[in-house]
Write a protein that holds these residues in place. Structure first.
Motif, short mmCIF file in Angstrom:
data_model
loop_
_atom_site.label_atom_id
_atom_site.label_comp_id
_atom_site.label_asym_id
_atom_site.label_seq_id
_atom_site.Cartn_x
_atom_site.Cartn_y
_atom_site.Cartn_z
N GLY A 507 0.82 -1.21 0.00
CA GLY A 507 0.00 0.00 0.00
C GLY A 507 0.85 1.26 0.00
O GLY A 507 0.54 2.23 -0.70
N ARG A 508 1.93 1.23 0.77
CA ARG A 508 2.82 2.39 0.80
C ARG A 508 3.50 2.59 -0.56
O ARG A 508 3.67 3.74 -1.02
N GLU A 509 3.87 1.49 -1.21
CA GLU A 509 4.47 1.59 -2.54
C GLU A 509 3.49 2.20 -3.53
O GLU A 509 3.86 3.02 -4.38
N PHE A 510 2.23 1.80 -3.41
CA PHE A 510 1.22 2.35 -4.31
C PHE A 510 1.01 3.84 -4.08
O PHE A 510 0.79 4.61 -5.02
N GLU A 511 1.05 4.27 -2.83
CA GLU A 511 0.91 5.69 -2.55
C GLU A 511 2.04 6.49 -3.19
O GLU A 511 1.83 7.60 -3.69
N GLU A 512 3.23 5.93 -3.17
CA GLU A 512 4.36 6.59 -3.82
C GLU A 512 4.13 6.67 -5.34
O GLU A 512 4.43 7.69 -5.97
N GLN A 513 3.61 5.58 -5.92
CA GLN A 513 3.30 5.59 -7.35
C GLN A 513 2.23 6.62 -7.66
O GLN A 513 2.29 7.30 -8.70
N ILE A 514 1.24 6.74 -6.77
CA ILE A 514 0.18 7.73 -6.97
C ILE A 514 0.78 9.13 -7.03
O ILE A 514 0.50 9.91 -7.95
N ALA A 515 1.62 9.45 -6.07
CA ALA A 515 2.22 10.78 -6.01
C ALA A 515 3.03 11.07 -7.27
O ALA A 515 2.97 12.17 -7.84
N LYS A 516 3.79 10.06 -7.73
CA LYS A 516 4.61 10.24 -8.93
C LYS A 516 3.74 10.45 -10.16
O LYS A 516 4.00 11.34 -10.99
N LEU A 517 2.69 9.62 -10.31
CA LEU A 517 1.80 9.73 -11.47
C LEU A 517 1.07 11.06 -11.48
O LEU A 517 0.95 11.72 -12.52
N VAL A 518 0.58 11.48 -10.32
CA VAL A 518 -0.16 12.74 -10.24
C VAL A 518 0.73 13.91 -10.62
O VAL A 518 0.33 14.81 -11.38
N THR A 519 1.96 13.91 -10.10
CA THR A 519 2.90 14.99 -10.44
C THR A 519 3.16 15.03 -11.94
O THR A 519 3.18 16.10 -12.56
N GLU A 520 3.37 13.85 -12.54
CA GLU A 520 3.63 13.78 -13.98
C GLU A 520 2.45 14.28 -14.79
O GLU A 520 2.60 14.99 -15.79
#
Length: 660
Positions: A507-520
């Motif tokens: 879940g923590r890994e997914f949250e990091e992916q979310i933040a990266k995708l949203v920024t992009e």
């Protein structure tokens, strides 16, 4: 009633033959529907309408009318004479007039009923019949099995389609009907036809005002004007058929007691004979049927009487466990009822868990003792989570009912009782109440109701055994379905072991992916916006970024879409715009739901493991990156309780059952 229902039952029912080797499955299915309707609606008049031959007056206008229908299978066409003979034996009128369809006969009868102010219900599976709805005429559309009937009057048609009954003809005129080979206007489906009718009102007005339309739609309408007029004419039910019969010819005073039995016996419908208490040689057990149900004998067991129950366990024939809650894994157990030939015992759940009730719990857990009841799968699961073992499931009337007629939507015990003519069992809603009004009734009321359930099970069971035998399905039931239900229950109880800490890390890994995708995504857009808003996403793509519309109305698609199911449309832009993240909106949405533990589920407490970007090719559901999140150790967290019975049915050999 009209005979499209007959054809539907042919394809819905398993093959069935009588002693002469004739196929009878369509006749059997139609007859059970008919008997159910008679029992529920108590009609004073009844008629079944048949088409008479292939040629009707409509072929003079359009020779290709119904021309693309596949040839009727001989296994079905050979059953029409059998049905007509049976209807005559049951005492049900049947109308058939050369040159006209069954719809026209029914249309004429409903017109006469309208004129006389008579209430009429038309039972059909054909949407064309909706044009007949009126103040006095209700169209009962059969969706799935005879219990899934949707009644349509003018108000329901207006609510569903935004049309009057007479406009159903215009709808067919514009969109056509492939099943009848009515052409309509090519390229105009139901959605477009409804839009046109909401704006213009009729086929004639659409044609007269076609100048108000634009582009290809205008061209389609004007080029196919004659087709639209012809299609409307073909779809119009003719309501002036020269009937020789009168309403008196449709009178129904109940089944003909002298001829119904022999007619059913000739087809080998022994289970229906027993259900209706009819004699195969003619006449009926009317006196037996008319007798009021004997008063139920049930003992409300207390601790002092547990020894009496323990001594009577060898005489128990059927059992029932009453539970409350949609999910059996979280259901409350209310009571157990054990029924023998002469006596029934009502045991409150609190008493069942006491030390003194241990002999009863041992009996429940003994696989060598056959148990017969309703929905034993649910009983097994509900008792399991209360710490009570259950084994020995031998006959489940709920499972048998599904096997005999999978199209029947009302498989409740009271529904099955009504189907088999047992009028003494009230529905659970009548006894417990419904929704917020649900409550456990007084012990006397509850114990009697549950005892009646056991009586219903005891009476239904032999009738189902006869039906299973008649349909050559008894080995299937005992050798596959019943053992498989045990496997599925065990699988649900076992669940799937998961590593809780590993899932939290995921879940923590997914949250990091979310933040990266949203920024992009924000960098590409040049601004921040609500990523979960289809409207804002559409504005970013087609207004700000000036992406071309690859697919017609793509912009409108994003503005209308209220879910991520259309987000895959982004992939069509990636060849020309590689900077767009692959399926970015869906990825962010799914990652966020995974991190919140809020993935799709078909039942509370049952969910899918969190996803990565890969998807199952069959289900399109995200799949885990690896199996490292599972935990085969004894100390586990249950992550899934749902089991797919279809996959578990894949392997069956003479040596046993194997679940996939």
């Amino acid at each position: 009633m009209e005979t499209t229902l007959f054809t539907g039952r042919f394809f819905a029912m398993p093959p069935l033959t009588n002693a002469s080797g004739q196929q009878t499955n369509a006749v059997y299915g139609f007859t059970t529907m008919l008997l159910r309707l008679i029992d529920e609606h108590k009609p004073t008049h009844m008629m079944v309408a048949f088409d008479a031959g292939k040629e009707t007056f409509r072929h003079a206008d359009f020779q290709e009318y119904k021309g693309k229908r596949e040839k009727t299978p001989p296994e079905l066409s050979g059953q029409f004479p059998l049905l007509k003979e049976l209807l005559q034996g049951l005492g049900v009128a049947q109308f058939e007039i050369g040159g006209y369809e069954a719809d026209d006969i029914i249309g004429t009868i409903t017109r006469l009923a309208d004129e006389e102010g008579r209430k009429v219900m038309v039972v059909s599976g054909d949407k064309d019949m909706l044009q007949l709805a009126s103040e006095h005429v209700t169209i009962a559309m059969v969706r799935k099995g005879v219990t899934d009937i949707e009644p349509y009057g003018p108000a329901q048609i207006q609510e569903r389609y935004g049309l009057t009954p007479s406009q159903i003809i215009d709808l067919k005129g514009l969109m056509g009907d492939a099943s009848d080979n009515i052409p309509g206007i090519p390229g105009v489906g139901e959605k477009t036809a409804l839009k046109l009718l909401h704006e213009f009102g009729s086929v004639e007005q659409v044609l007269a005002r076609s100048g108000e339309l634009k582009g290809k739609m205008k061209e389609k309408i004007e080029e196919n004007a004659d087709s639209a007029i012809l299609s409307k004419k073909l779809a119009t039910i003719f309501r002036e058929v020269p009937l020789e019969q009168t309403p008196d010819d449709m009178k129904f005073n109940g089944l003909n007691q002298e001829t119904a039995g022999p007619a059913l016996a000739k087809l080998g419908f022994k289970s229906l004979l027993e259900r209706l208490k009819l004699d195969a040689g003619g006449g009926a057990h009317a006196q037996e049927a008319a007798q009021p149900q004997a008063e139920v004998r049930v003992t409300v067991v207390d601790e002092q009487r547990l020894s009496e129950v323990a001594g009577a366990l060898d005489e128990i024939k059927v059992m029932h466990v009453e539970t409350h809650g949609d999910n059996p894994h979280h259901a409350d157990v209310i009571a157990l009822v054990l029924a023998g030939d002469e006596q029934q015992y009502y045991i409150p759940f609190e008493l069942l868990t006491s030390e003194a009730a241990e002999p009863i719990r041992i009996w429940l857990a003994d696989s060598a003792i056959p148990k017969r009841g309703y929905d034993l799968h649910r009983i097994d699961l509900a008792l399991h989570w209360q710490g009570i073992a259950f084994a020995g499931a031998a006959f489940d009337v709920h499972l048998a009912a599904y096997l005999l007629d999978p199209t029947e939507s009302n498989q409740t015990l009271s529904g099955l009782a009504a189907k088999y003519g047992l009028s003494f069992l009230e529905s659970d809603d009548d006894v417990f109440g419904k929704g917020a009004k649900w409550k456990v009734p007084e012990t006397e009321v509850l114990s009697n109701h549950l005892a009646r359930k056991c009586e219903a099970i005891a009476e239904i069971l032999p009738l189902q055994e006869r039906e299973l035998t008649d349909n050559e399905m008894l080995p299937l039931f005992h050798e596959l379905e019943m053992p498989l239900s045990r496997i599925l229950a065990d699988m649900e109880k076992q669940g799937i072991a998961v590593n809780e800490e590993a899932l939290k890390e995921l879940g923590r890994e997914f949250e990091e992916q979310i933040a990266k995708l949203v920024t992009e995504i924000y960098e590409i857009a040049g601004m921040e916006f609500n990523l979960n808003s289809p409207k804002q996403l559409g504005e970013i793509l087609f207004v700000k970024l000036q992406l071309p519309v690859i697919k017609k109305d793509e912009n409108r698609l994003f503005h209308r879409c209220g879910s991520t199911r259309k987000a895959g449309a982004l992939s069509r832009y990636r060849p020309a715009y590689p900077s767009i993240p692959h399926d970015c909106k869906a990825a962010v949405h799914l990652c966020r739901r995974a991190a919140q533990g809020n993935l799709p589920s078909n039942r509370e407490g049952s969910y899918v493991l969190p996803p990565d970007h890969r998807r199952n090719r069959t289900t399109q559901q995200p799949i885990p990156e690896s199996s490292e999140h599972s935990d085969p150790s004894g100390g586990r967290t249950k992550a899934s309780q749902g089991v797919c019975p279809f996959r578990a049915r894949l392997v069956h050999s003479g040596g046993g059952l194997f679940a996939d």
